[in-house]
Design a protein around this motif. Structure first.
Motif, PDB file in Angstrom:
ATOM      1  N   PHE A  76       0.833  -1.196   0.000  1.00  0.00           N
ATOM      2  CA  PHE A  76       0.000   0.000   0.000  1.00  0.00           C
ATOM      3  C   PHE A  76       0.874   1.254   0.000  1.00  0.00           C
ATOM      4  CE2 PHE A  76      -2.164  -3.432   2.220  1.00  0.00           C
ATOM      5  CZ  PHE A  76      -3.362  -3.510   1.521  1.00  0.00           C
ATOM      6  N   GLN A  77       0.570   2.163  -0.927  1.00  0.00           N
ATOM      7  CA  GLN A  77       1.294   3.433  -0.985  1.00  0.00           C
ATOM      8  C   GLN A  77       0.305   4.579  -0.843  1.00  0.00           C
ATOM      9  OE1 GLN A  77       3.498   4.400  -4.610  1.00  0.00           O
ATOM     10  NE2 GLN A  77       5.032   5.482  -3.380  1.00  0.00           N
ATOM     11  N   PRO A  78       0.595   5.548   0.042  1.00  0.00           N
ATOM     12  CA  PRO A  78      -0.346   6.652   0.247  1.00  0.00           C
ATOM     13  C   PRO A  78      -0.347   7.641  -0.912  1.00  0.00           C
ATOM     14  CG  PRO A  78       1.635   7.000   1.554  1.00  0.00           C
ATOM     15  CD  PRO A  78       1.756   5.635   0.951  1.00  0.00           C
ATOM     16  N   VAL A  79      -1.515   8.176  -1.197  1.00  0.00           N
ATOM     17  CA  VAL A  79      -1.690   9.297  -2.120  1.00  0.00           C
ATOM     18  C   VAL A  79      -2.216  10.434  -1.268  1.00  0.00           C
ATOM     19  CG1 VAL A  79      -2.880  10.151  -4.173  1.00  0.00           C
ATOM     20  CG2 VAL A  79      -2.188   7.737  -4.035  1.00  0.00           C
ATOM     21  N   VAL A  80      -1.419  11.499  -1.127  1.00  0.00           N
ATOM     22  CA  VAL A  80      -1.734  12.547  -0.147  1.00  0.00           C
ATOM     23  C   VAL A  80      -2.307  13.788  -0.828  1.00  0.00           C
ATOM     24  CG1 VAL A  80       0.097  11.727   1.364  1.00  0.00           C
ATOM     25  CG2 VAL A  80       0.555  13.637  -0.203  1.00  0.00           C
ATOM     26  N   GLN A  81      -3.039  14.566  -0.055  1.00  0.00           N
ATOM     27  CA  GLN A  81      -3.550  15.840  -0.549  1.00  0.00           C
ATOM     28  C   GLN A  81      -2.381  16.809  -0.730  1.00  0.00           C
ATOM     29  OE1 GLN A  81      -6.887  17.372   1.686  1.00  0.00           O
ATOM     30  NE2 GLN A  81      -7.621  15.310   2.167  1.00  0.00           N
ATOM     31  N   ALA A  82      -2.332  17.451  -1.874  1.00  0.00           N
ATOM     32  CA  ALA A  82      -1.169  18.272  -2.208  1.00  0.00           C
ATOM     33  C   ALA A  82      -0.936  19.397  -1.207  1.00  0.00           C
ATOM     34  CB  ALA A  82      -1.331  18.840  -3.617  1.00  0.00           C
ATOM     35  N   TYR A 121      -5.214   5.158  -0.682  1.00  0.00           N
ATOM     36  CA  TYR A 121      -4.020   4.322  -0.828  1.00  0.00           C
ATOM     37  C   TYR A 121      -4.108   3.555  -2.141  1.00  0.00           C
ATOM     38  CZ  TYR A 121      -3.275   5.152   4.161  1.00  0.00           C
ATOM     39  OH  TYR A 121      -3.089   5.745   5.384  1.00  0.00           O
ATOM     40  N   GLU A 122      -2.959   3.347  -2.762  1.00  0.00           N
ATOM     41  CA  GLU A 122      -2.921   2.476  -3.933  1.00  0.00           C
ATOM     42  C   GLU A 122      -2.442   1.098  -3.492  1.00  0.00           C
ATOM     43  OE1 GLU A 122      -0.959   1.973  -8.398  1.00  0.00           O
ATOM     44  OE2 GLU A 122      -0.538   3.777  -7.216  1.00  0.00           O
ATOM     45  N   GLY A 123      -3.207   0.071  -3.841  1.00  0.00           N
ATOM     46  CA  GLY A 123      -2.839  -1.302  -3.533  1.00  0.00           C
ATOM     47  C   GLY A 123      -2.105  -1.911  -4.722  1.00  0.00           C
ATOM     48  N   LEU A 124      -0.833  -2.234  -4.519  1.00  0.00           N
ATOM     49  CA  LEU A 124       0.029  -2.737  -5.593  1.00  0.00           C
ATOM     50  C   LEU A 124       0.306  -4.214  -5.374  1.00  0.00           C
ATOM     51  CD1 LEU A 124       2.301   0.343  -5.223  1.00  0.00           C
ATOM     52  CD2 LEU A 124       1.120  -0.179  -7.367  1.00  0.00           C
ATOM     53  N   ILE A 125       0.040  -5.024  -6.388  1.00  0.00           N
ATOM     54  CA  ILE A 125       0.200  -6.465  -6.261  1.00  0.00           C
ATOM     55  C   ILE A 125       1.676  -6.834  -6.142  1.00  0.00           C
ATOM     56  CG2 ILE A 125       0.228  -6.844  -8.765  1.00  0.00           C
ATOM     57  CD1 ILE A 125      -1.464  -9.157  -6.194  1.00  0.00           C
ATOM     58  N   ILE A 145      -7.022   0.040  -6.973  1.00  0.00           N
ATOM     59  CA  ILE A 145      -6.472  -1.236  -7.425  1.00  0.00           C
ATOM     60  C   ILE A 145      -6.214  -1.146  -8.922  1.00  0.00           C
ATOM     61  CG2 ILE A 145      -6.930  -3.702  -7.731  1.00  0.00           C
ATOM     62  CD1 ILE A 145      -6.423  -2.964  -4.854  1.00  0.00           C
ATOM     63  N   ASN A 146      -5.051  -1.604  -9.332  1.00  0.00           N
ATOM     64  CA  ASN A 146      -4.695  -1.569 -10.741  1.00  0.00           C
ATOM     65  C   ASN A 146      -5.360  -2.694 -11.525  1.00  0.00           C
ATOM     66  OD1 ASN A 146      -2.331   0.530 -11.093  1.00  0.00           O
ATOM     67  ND2 ASN A 146      -1.970  -0.521  -9.158  1.00  0.00           N
ATOM     68  N   MET A 147      -5.676  -2.392 -12.761  1.00  0.00           N
ATOM     69  CA  MET A 147      -6.254  -3.398 -13.653  1.00  0.00           C
ATOM     70  C   MET A 147      -5.923  -3.028 -15.085  1.00  0.00           C
ATOM     71  SD  MET A 147     -10.284  -2.295 -13.883  1.00  0.00           S
ATOM     72  CE  MET A 147     -10.521  -3.334 -15.327  1.00  0.00           C
ATOM     73  N   SER A 148      -5.943  -4.025 -15.940  1.00  0.00           N
ATOM     74  CA  SER A 148      -5.851  -3.787 -17.375  1.00  0.00           C
ATOM     75  C   SER A 148      -7.260  -3.737 -17.943  1.00  0.00           C
ATOM     76  CB  SER A 148      -5.065  -4.915 -18.051  1.00  0.00           C
ATOM     77  OG  SER A 148      -5.208  -4.853 -19.454  1.00  0.00           O
ATOM     78  N   ALA A 149      -7.462  -2.905 -18.947  1.00  0.00           N
ATOM     79  CA  ALA A 149      -8.774  -2.864 -19.599  1.00  0.00           C
ATOM     80  C   ALA A 149      -9.142  -4.236 -20.170  1.00  0.00           C
ATOM     81  CB  ALA A 149      -8.770  -1.818 -20.706  1.00  0.00           C
ATOM     82  N   ARG A 150      -8.139  -5.061 -20.432  1.00  0.00           N
ATOM     83  CA  ARG A 150      -8.401  -6.404 -20.955  1.00  0.00           C
ATOM     84  C   ARG A 150      -9.193  -7.254 -19.967  1.00  0.00           C
ATOM     85  NH1 ARG A 150      -3.223  -4.930 -22.410  1.00  0.00           N
ATOM     86  NH2 ARG A 150      -2.726  -5.016 -24.627  1.00  0.00           N
ATOM     87  N   SER A 151      -9.119  -6.924 -18.679  1.00  0.00           N
ATOM     88  CA  SER A 151      -9.823  -7.716 -17.668  1.00  0.00           C
ATOM     89  C   SER A 151     -11.317  -7.437 -17.636  1.00  0.00           C
ATOM     90  CB  SER A 151      -9.211  -7.459 -16.285  1.00  0.00           C
ATOM     91  OG  SER A 151      -7.894  -7.963 -16.222  1.00  0.00           O
ATOM     92  N   GLY A 173       5.943   8.246   1.158  1.00  0.00           N
ATOM     93  CA  GLY A 173       5.841   6.875   1.631  1.00  0.00           C
ATOM     94  C   GLY A 173       6.036   5.875   0.512  1.00  0.00           C
ATOM     95  N   ALA A 174       6.846   4.872   0.775  1.00  0.00           N
ATOM     96  CA  ALA A 174       7.054   3.782  -0.181  1.00  0.00           C
ATOM     97  C   ALA A 174       5.938   2.760  -0.033  1.00  0.00           C
ATOM     98  CB  ALA A 174       8.413   3.122   0.076  1.00  0.00           C
ATOM     99  N   PRO A 175       5.689   1.948  -1.054  1.00  0.00           N
ATOM    100  CA  PRO A 175       4.718   0.866  -0.897  1.00  0.00           C
ATOM    101  C   PRO A 175       5.113  -0.039   0.270  1.00  0.00           C
ATOM    102  CG  PRO A 175       5.299   1.162  -3.205  1.00  0.00           C
ATOM    103  CD  PRO A 175       6.248   2.012  -2.418  1.00  0.00           C
TER     104      PRO A 175
END
Length: 282
Positions: free
Chosen positions: A48-54, A63-67, A117-123, A262-264
């Protein structure tokens, strides 16, 4: 299809064309094998990596959840090391399924966070992925209001009609959509008026070192203006220095993401921040 001169498949010819090509092909095959076995054994997790208000960087917008997958020895392998090899394969769709499943489970047990959560349009056309999404929404329809699906620009422009219809259906159920790596493909501009993404994530290629790069300053400002025209929220990726962050704030970027903030982390960072706040106030 085989090469009529050699009788071997074309990709096999490529692997034999030079030692470098053979090594690259072997690396690709090793990555595919690693992913296959990891998915079979469910050796995977989210980082999980935080995305903060500028303008208020102590406040996390989401948070972005990275596989992440693990090799047989338990070492964590980031997606950048294997997604290129499996992106267009069914393995890529299975990775998307597992990431979505884990993301939905996280949202179910952590009602105070938003998660992308990341996804490909192919999914979108993959039945198992759609079934995973529907199961999560049936268990708690309100989860959709805290779920952000990140679609890469490169995959979105391959099938724009399918993406547009899917987004319209899911947005009615509260799900937000982010266009990931915006600007990297240079070809998505003409689709923006049709896609209606909620969030634009500006590719890190334009962000790293932006305070010292006049060309990227102009390009990023243009991307921010385009997003604002279409009433889309902006996130700058790969923010690594305070100087870059200050410039992005001045440009009007809404949120910042990168190692500066913050790092993932495979641990739950929202729990860690609570512990830090308790120490500071204790």
């Amino acid at each position: 299809m085989s090469n009529p001169l050699t009788g071997r498949p074309y990709n096999e010819d490529a692997a034999h064309s030079s030692p470098f090509a053979a090594a690259a092909e072997q690396t690709r095959q090793d990555a595919i094998s690693l992913v296959e076995h990891a998915l079979k054994d469910r050796r995977a997790m989210l980082a999980f990596q935080p995305v903060v208000q500028a303008r208020m960087p102590r406040r996390v917008a989401f948070y972005e959840g990275l596989i992440r997958i693990m090799d047989p020895k338990g070492r964590i392998i980031p997606a950048v090391d294997f997604m290129g090899a499996v992106e267009t394969m069914e393995l890529g769709r299975k990775i998307d399924c597992l990431a979505l499943e884990m993301g939905l489970n996280t949202l179910a047990v952590e009602p105070g966070i938003r998660l992308s959560i990341n996804m490909s349009a192919r999914s979108i056309g993959y039945p198992e992925w759609l079934a995973t999404l529907e199961r999560g929404l049936r268990q708690d329809p309100r989860i959709g209001e805290r779920l952000i699906l990140e679609i890469t620009e490169s995959s979105a422009i391959v099938m724009p009609d399918l993406v547009t219809v899917f987004m319209q259906d899911m947005q009615e159920r509260g799900i937000c959509f982010a266009l990931d790596d915006f600007g990297a493909g240079y070809t998505a501009f003409r689709y923006l008026k049709d896609f209606y993404f909620d969030i634009i994530k500006i590719d890190g290629e334009f962000i790293r070192g932006i305070s010292e790069n006049p060309d990227n300053q102009i390009l990023t400002q243009a991307l921010v203006s385009i997003a604002r025209h279409f009433d889309m929220f902006t996130v700058a990726e790969s923010v690594e220095t305070a100087e870059d962050a200050r410039m992005l704030v001045d440009m009007g970027v809404d949120c910042l993401q990168g190692y500066l903030f913050g790092a993932p982390d495979t641990r739950a960072p929202w729990k860690m921040s609570h512990l830090q706040d308790e120490k500071m106030t204790g």
